[in-house]
Design an enzyme around this catalytic site. Structure first.
Site, PDB file in Angstrom:
ATOM      1  N   ASP A  27     -11.132  -3.990 -21.451  1.00 46.12           N
ATOM      2  CA  ASP A  27     -12.192  -4.621 -21.881  1.00 46.12           C
ATOM      3  C   ASP A  27     -12.259  -5.447 -20.287  1.00 46.12           C
ATOM      4  O   ASP A  27     -11.009  -5.759 -20.028  1.00 46.12           O
ATOM      5  CB  ASP A  27     -13.183  -4.201 -22.903  1.00 46.12           C
ATOM      6  CG  ASP A  27     -14.218  -5.465 -22.908  1.00 46.12           C
ATOM      7  OD1 ASP A  27     -15.063  -4.662 -21.571  1.00 46.12           O
ATOM      8  OD2 ASP A  27     -14.497  -6.535 -23.530  1.00 46.12           O
ATOM      9  N   LEU A  28     -13.701  -5.937 -19.631  1.00 49.49           N
ATOM     10  CA  LEU A  28     -13.446  -6.679 -18.425  1.00 49.49           C
ATOM     11  C   LEU A  28     -14.253  -7.645 -19.061  1.00 49.49           C
ATOM     12  O   LEU A  28     -12.720  -9.279 -19.225  1.00 49.49           O
ATOM     13  CB  LEU A  28     -14.420  -6.637 -17.572  1.00 49.49           C
ATOM     14  CG  LEU A  28     -14.006  -5.356 -16.533  1.00 49.49           C
ATOM     15  CD1 LEU A  28     -15.081  -4.660 -15.766  1.00 49.49           C
ATOM     16  CD2 LEU A  28     -12.182  -5.874 -16.242  1.00 49.49           C
ATOM     17  N   ASP A  29     -15.079  -8.325 -19.546  1.00 52.75           N
ATOM     18  CA  ASP A  29     -15.746  -9.491 -19.761  1.00 52.75           C
ATOM     19  C   ASP A  29     -15.172  -9.951 -21.619  1.00 52.75           C
ATOM     20  O   ASP A  29     -14.492  -9.399 -22.046  1.00 52.75           O
ATOM     21  CB  ASP A  29     -17.211  -9.406 -20.222  1.00 52.75           C
ATOM     22  CG  ASP A  29     -17.140  -9.185 -18.802  1.00 52.75           C
ATOM     23  OD1 ASP A  29     -17.200  -9.432 -17.813  1.00 52.75           O
ATOM     24  OD2 ASP A  29     -19.217  -8.590 -19.068  1.00 52.75           O
ATOM     25  N   SER A  70     -15.866  -0.816 -19.678  1.00 51.28           N
ATOM     26  CA  SER A  70     -16.963  -2.017 -20.155  1.00 51.28           C
ATOM     27  C   SER A  70     -18.274  -1.821 -20.014  1.00 51.28           C
ATOM     28  O   SER A  70     -18.697  -0.950 -19.163  1.00 51.28           O
ATOM     29  CB  SER A  70     -16.773  -2.942 -18.581  1.00 51.28           C
ATOM     30  OG  SER A  70     -17.753  -3.801 -18.884  1.00 51.28           O
ATOM     31  N   ARG A  71     -18.879  -2.193 -21.168  1.00 55.04           N
ATOM     32  CA  ARG A  71     -20.260  -2.232 -21.040  1.00 55.04           C
ATOM     33  C   ARG A  71     -20.797  -3.009 -20.058  1.00 55.04           C
ATOM     34  O   ARG A  71     -20.490  -4.371 -20.790  1.00 55.04           O
ATOM     35  CB  ARG A  71     -20.941  -2.142 -22.568  1.00 55.04           C
ATOM     36  CG  ARG A  71     -21.957  -1.633 -22.901  1.00 55.04           C
ATOM     37  CD  ARG A  71     -22.211  -1.218 -24.504  1.00 55.04           C
ATOM     38  NE  ARG A  71     -21.804  -2.912 -24.849  1.00 55.04           N
ATOM     39  CZ  ARG A  71     -20.778  -2.016 -26.004  1.00 55.04           C
ATOM     40  NH1 ARG A  71     -20.579  -1.092 -26.785  1.00 55.04           N
ATOM     41  NH2 ARG A  71     -20.481  -3.199 -27.071  1.00 55.04           N
ATOM     42  N   LYS A 103     -17.886   1.528 -27.076  1.00 54.34           N
ATOM     43  CA  LYS A 103     -16.640   2.436 -25.860  1.00 54.34           C
ATOM     44  C   LYS A 103     -17.083   4.054 -25.669  1.00 54.34           C
ATOM     45  O   LYS A 103     -16.272   4.316 -25.107  1.00 54.34           O
ATOM     46  CB  LYS A 103     -15.871   1.276 -25.963  1.00 54.34           C
ATOM     47  CG  LYS A 103     -16.426  -0.032 -25.598  1.00 54.34           C
ATOM     48  CD  LYS A 103     -16.903  -0.419 -23.964  1.00 54.34           C
ATOM     49  CE  LYS A 103     -17.006  -1.848 -23.689  1.00 54.34           C
ATOM     50  NZ  LYS A 103     -15.871  -3.118 -23.389  1.00 54.34           N
ATOM     51  N   ASP A 126     -12.618  -7.736 -26.906  1.00 55.07           N
ATOM     52  CA  ASP A 126     -13.366  -9.050 -27.512  1.00 55.07           C
ATOM     53  C   ASP A 126     -14.331  -8.246 -28.556  1.00 55.07           C
ATOM     54  O   ASP A 126     -14.612  -9.433 -29.156  1.00 55.07           O
ATOM     55  CB  ASP A 126     -13.307  -9.814 -26.170  1.00 55.07           C
ATOM     56  CG  ASP A 126     -14.843  -9.883 -25.953  1.00 55.07           C
ATOM     57  OD1 ASP A 126     -15.747 -10.459 -25.889  1.00 55.07           O
ATOM     58  OD2 ASP A 126     -14.677  -8.605 -25.539  1.00 55.07           O
TER      59      ASP A 126
END
Length: 175
Positions: A27-29, A70-71, A103, A126
């Site tokens: 994931d990114l954030d 990533s959403r 996801k 996360d």
């Protein structure tokens, strides 16, 4: 140099594993970086959590493929940040889109692109709801609190090498 020390430690962790995932998905954030893309501007210089770049470089050096799930409602900002950080070429798939579902949609697209079975993937995120949903697909999934650390990386590789277990998605070790 501190960067080399972290990368060497990540390489050591990889070297201890008898079985490596064929694909590691991030994931990114709040997983690779400590912010939401939609709260930032493309003009800003992004930064990652302290261990992330070394972990990515170690995976690359070991020949393990990587992808992004990533959403995000601001795909353009996420892609700009990935480019600015110099990590774009590390990922074989980048599924960045806003979605009301977990996801799972991202992983179906990643699986179609890579042809890698879900049980050969390792995922870091996360949000517990994403971890639970993706785990049900057969992906070893690790919940992170403050980004992907060497401790979370070690935990993920250990759980992956043990094979999928229903309880693996519930663990959350703070290291």
């Amino acid at each position: 140099m501190e960067d080399e020390k972290l990368k060497n430690e990540a390489m050591e962790i990889l070297g201890l594993c008898q079985v490596l995932p064929r694909l590691v998905v991030f994931d990114l954030d709040y997983t690779l970086w400590p912010f939401y893309c939609e709260c930032r501007s493309k003009r800003e210089m992004p930064y990652m959590y302290p261990h992330c770049k070394d972990i990515l470089n170690a995976l690359k050096d070991k020949g393990v493929s990587m992808a992004i799930a990533s959403r995000s409602p601001t795909r353009d900002i996420a892609e700009t940040f990935i480019d600015k950080l110099g990590i774009k070429s590390m990922f074989v798939a980048q599924e960045i889109f806003s979605s009301w579902s977990h996801k799972t949609e991202h992983f179906k697209k990643i699986q179609q692109k890579t042809q890698i079975p879900f049980d050969k993937m390792l995922f870091f995120d996360d949000e517990n709801r994403n971890i639970e949903a993706v785990s049900k697909m057969g992906v070893t999934s690790i919940l992170v609190n403050n980004g992907v650390t060497l401790g979370a990386f070690r935990q993920g590789l250990n759980e992956f090498s043990q094979g999928p277990t229903p309880s693996s998605s519930k663990r959350d070790k703070k290291k």
